[in-house]
Design a protein around this motif. Sequence first.
Motif, PDB file in Angstrom:
ATOM      1  N   ARG A   1     -37.915  13.995  37.419  1.00 32.44           N
ATOM      2  CA  ARG A   1     -38.925  13.827  36.606  1.00 32.44           C
ATOM      3  C   ARG A   1     -39.114  12.182  36.664  1.00 32.44           C
ATOM      4  NH1 ARG A   1     -38.709  17.787  31.609  1.00 32.44           N
ATOM      5  NH2 ARG A   1     -38.322  19.754  32.849  1.00 32.44           N
ATOM      6  N   GLU A   2     -40.237  11.769  35.898  1.00 29.39           N
ATOM      7  CA  GLU A   2     -40.540  10.361  36.193  1.00 29.39           C
ATOM      8  C   GLU A   2     -39.835   9.797  34.767  1.00 29.39           C
ATOM      9  OE1 GLU A   2     -44.521   9.126  36.065  1.00 29.39           O
ATOM     10  OE2 GLU A   2     -44.322   7.235  35.273  1.00 29.39           O
ATOM     11  N   GLY A   3     -39.114   8.569  35.024  1.00 33.70           N
ATOM     12  CA  GLY A   3     -38.286   8.216  33.852  1.00 33.70           C
ATOM     13  C   GLY A   3     -37.078   8.955  33.348  1.00 33.70           C
ATOM     14  N   ALA A   4     -36.550   9.693  34.305  1.00 27.69           N
ATOM     15  CA  ALA A   4     -35.300  10.398  34.091  1.00 27.69           C
ATOM     16  C   ALA A   4     -34.169   9.582  33.578  1.00 27.69           C
ATOM     17  CB  ALA A   4     -34.965  11.375  34.982  1.00 27.69           C
TER      18      ALA A   4
ATOM     19  N   ASP B   1     -28.567   9.228  40.016  1.00 24.75           N
ATOM     20  CA  ASP B   1     -28.488   7.905  39.939  1.00 24.75           C
ATOM     21  C   ASP B   1     -29.320   7.341  38.589  1.00 24.75           C
ATOM     22  OD1 ASP B   1     -30.616   8.200  40.472  1.00 24.75           O
ATOM     23  OD2 ASP B   1     -30.992   7.034  42.262  1.00 24.75           O
ATOM     24  N   PHE B   2     -29.462   8.096  37.512  1.00 26.27           N
ATOM     25  CA  PHE B   2     -29.930   7.938  36.290  1.00 26.27           C
ATOM     26  C   PHE B   2     -29.234   8.299  35.403  1.00 26.27           C
ATOM     27  CE2 PHE B   2     -31.629  12.020  37.947  1.00 26.27           C
ATOM     28  CZ  PHE B   2     -31.380  12.813  37.045  1.00 26.27           C
ATOM     29  N   VAL B   3     -27.767   8.012  35.151  1.00 28.95           N
ATOM     30  CA  VAL B   3     -26.915   8.502  34.097  1.00 28.95           C
ATOM     31  C   VAL B   3     -26.329   6.951  33.518  1.00 28.95           C
ATOM     32  CG1 VAL B   3     -26.149  10.624  34.892  1.00 28.95           C
ATOM     33  CG2 VAL B   3     -24.981   8.635  35.644  1.00 28.95           C
ATOM     34  N   GLU B   4     -26.254   6.934  32.298  1.00 28.08           N
ATOM     35  CA  GLU B   4     -25.492   5.831  31.688  1.00 28.08           C
ATOM     36  C   GLU B   4     -24.361   6.283  30.785  1.00 28.08           C
ATOM     37  OE1 GLU B   4     -26.890   2.873  27.950  1.00 28.08           O
ATOM     38  OE2 GLU B   4     -28.416   4.058  28.817  1.00 28.08           O
ATOM     39  N   LEU B   5     -23.152   5.756  31.062  1.00 27.81           N
ATOM     40  CA  LEU B   5     -21.950   5.917  30.462  1.00 27.81           C
ATOM     41  C   LEU B   5     -21.647   4.892  29.391  1.00 27.81           C
ATOM     42  CD1 LEU B   5     -19.477   7.822  29.986  1.00 27.81           C
ATOM     43  CD2 LEU B   5     -18.265   6.074  31.629  1.00 27.81           C
ATOM     44  N   ILE B   6     -21.540   5.604  27.995  1.00 23.96           N
ATOM     45  CA  ILE B   6     -21.287   4.781  26.845  1.00 23.96           C
ATOM     46  C   ILE B   6     -19.750   5.049  26.669  1.00 23.96           C
ATOM     47  CG2 ILE B   6     -21.555   4.019  24.651  1.00 23.96           C
ATOM     48  CD1 ILE B   6     -24.587   4.457  25.022  1.00 23.96           C
ATOM     49  N   GLU B   7     -18.835   4.486  26.863  1.00 25.44           N
ATOM     50  CA  GLU B   7     -17.444   4.512  26.284  1.00 25.44           C
ATOM     51  C   GLU B   7     -16.832   4.107  25.109  1.00 25.44           C
ATOM     52  OE1 GLU B   7     -15.543   3.474  30.448  1.00 25.44           O
ATOM     53  OE2 GLU B   7     -14.671   5.684  29.947  1.00 25.44           O
TER      54      GLU B   7
END
Length: 55
Positions: free
Chosen positions: A19-22, A49-55
Amino acid sequence: MGCAYGLSALHICGALKGREGAHHVIVDPFQNTTWRGIGLENLRREGIDFVELIE
Ligand SMILES: C[S@@+](CC[C@H](N)C(=O)[O-])C[C@H]1O[C@@H](n2cnc3c(N)ncnc32)[C@H](O)[C@@H]1O
């Protein structure tokens, strides 16, 4: 909540993939300590390759 081995993230990202902008934001204070990054590694192995991890 959390990432652990990345199982729920794999399902969510599987639905978002293509999906666009996933973009998927994961909040887990222990991914790189207790879990030694295995959740992110499993996502990487699946080509996510579109995950962001906030720890
Ligand atoms: C039972 S696992 C579930 C992981 C994921 N939801 C799944 O089903 O594949 C719980 C996760 O929550 C994380 N966790 C613990 N405390 C947290 C907090 N305060 N905020 C976010 N995640 C947290 C743990 O490190 C662990 O990865």
